[in-house]
Design a protein around this motif. Structure first.
Motif: not given
Length: 285
Positions: A212-236
């Motif tokens: 699921g993350l991979a499908q979202i990440a593909q549209g951003l040009g990143v990997s699913s691992a990068q998206l997962a990490l970016a999500w954590v870092l986006s939390r204030p």
């Protein structure tokens, strides 16, 4: 590198390097040293470890890597932020200074930037608070915090601290699939400007294969691992300390720290891995 402000007014990097499972095997020492040197060369300045990791072995490897980097002039001590953690049975007034001394010797440093109680044990929190404050006063640690504490633990800790709540951070398991702490713990810490350090933010690499993350990440040009990490870092108020050894993973994680997620992407992630509706037990590894 983005930073997080601490209670004492200082800052720490929002992304660091975790070192769990390092220092356990002599056969891996060269590779671990190379990974640490690579991380420093790429720009990592926050290194997280614990006396438990390899029973001090991780601290020894880190100490060797830091010493070599500082001798070469690649990094200055004042630009590093080193975190270590003490066993619960070392959390007493007499035993904590001894444990801290041993960690400092293995790290080859004269102070630890942030010293954490790894998890709660049988030592009264009031005794641990006093011991931590004495280490700060002695200059052996700059500041202190805890790890694997839930809301009730922090509330008890706040009572033990008295008028001054000087515990600056809490390190816990937090990822897009382990969001339970968003219900109560993270809001409690935000209200007190107490950063949350997320360990295993990519579920020890498992989220790299999340379809699921991979499908979202593909549209951003990143990997699913990068998206997962970016999500954590986006939390204030949240910073992350993923472990990585390969240069490509180290670089990918660093790039994720600069990834900005739009509201539409965050909504897609919420649908894929919903936020908690009720408080549950704190996740731990």
């Amino acid at each position: 590198m983005p930073t997080i402000r601490l209670l004492d007014g200082s800052t720490m990097p929002s992304l660091g390097l975790g070192t769990w499972r390092m220092g356990e095997s002599r056969s891996q020492r060269a590779a671990e040293l190379a990974a640490l040197r690579c991380a420093l060369d790429l720009g990592y300045r926050l290194i997280d470890t614990a006396e438990m990791y390899g029973e001090g072995g991780a601290e020894q490897v880190i100490g060797e890597a830091l010493a070599a980097a500082m001798r070469a002039g690649d990094v200055a001590r004042e630009n590093l932020f080193v975190v270590s953690k003490a066993y619960p049975h070392h959390a007493g007034r007499k035993s904590l200074p001894q444990a801290c001394t041993q960690s400092l010797q293995r790290l080859g440093l004269d102070h630890i930037d942030l010293y954490l109680l790894h998890w709660r044990g049988s030592v009264p929190l009031s005794e641990t608070v006093d011991a931590m404050r004495e280490l700060v006063a002695a200059g052996r640690i700059r500041r202190w915090g805890v790890s694997n504490f839930d809301v009730d633990d922090l509330q008890e800790l706040a009572e033990a601290c008295g008028a001054e709540f000087d515990c600056v951070a809490n390190q816990v398991y937090f990822s897009v699939t382990e969001r339970g702490l968003e219900h109560s713990l993270l809001p409690w810490q935000r209200q007190r400007n107490m950063p949350l350090m997320a360990y295993s933010p990519i579920d020890q690499g498992a989220l790299a294969s999340d379809k699921g993350l991979a499908q979202i990440a593909q549209g951003l040009g990143v990997s699913s691992a990068q998206l997962a990490l970016a999500w954590v870092l986006s939390r204030p108020g949240v910073l992350a300390i993923p472990k990585a050894v390969r240069e490509s993973h180290l670089a990918d994680n660093l790039a994720a720290a600069s990834l900005v997620l739009g509201d539409d992407v965050l909504a897609q992630i919420d649908r894929l891995h919903p936020p908690p509706r009720r408080k549950g037990p704190l996740a731990m590894i």
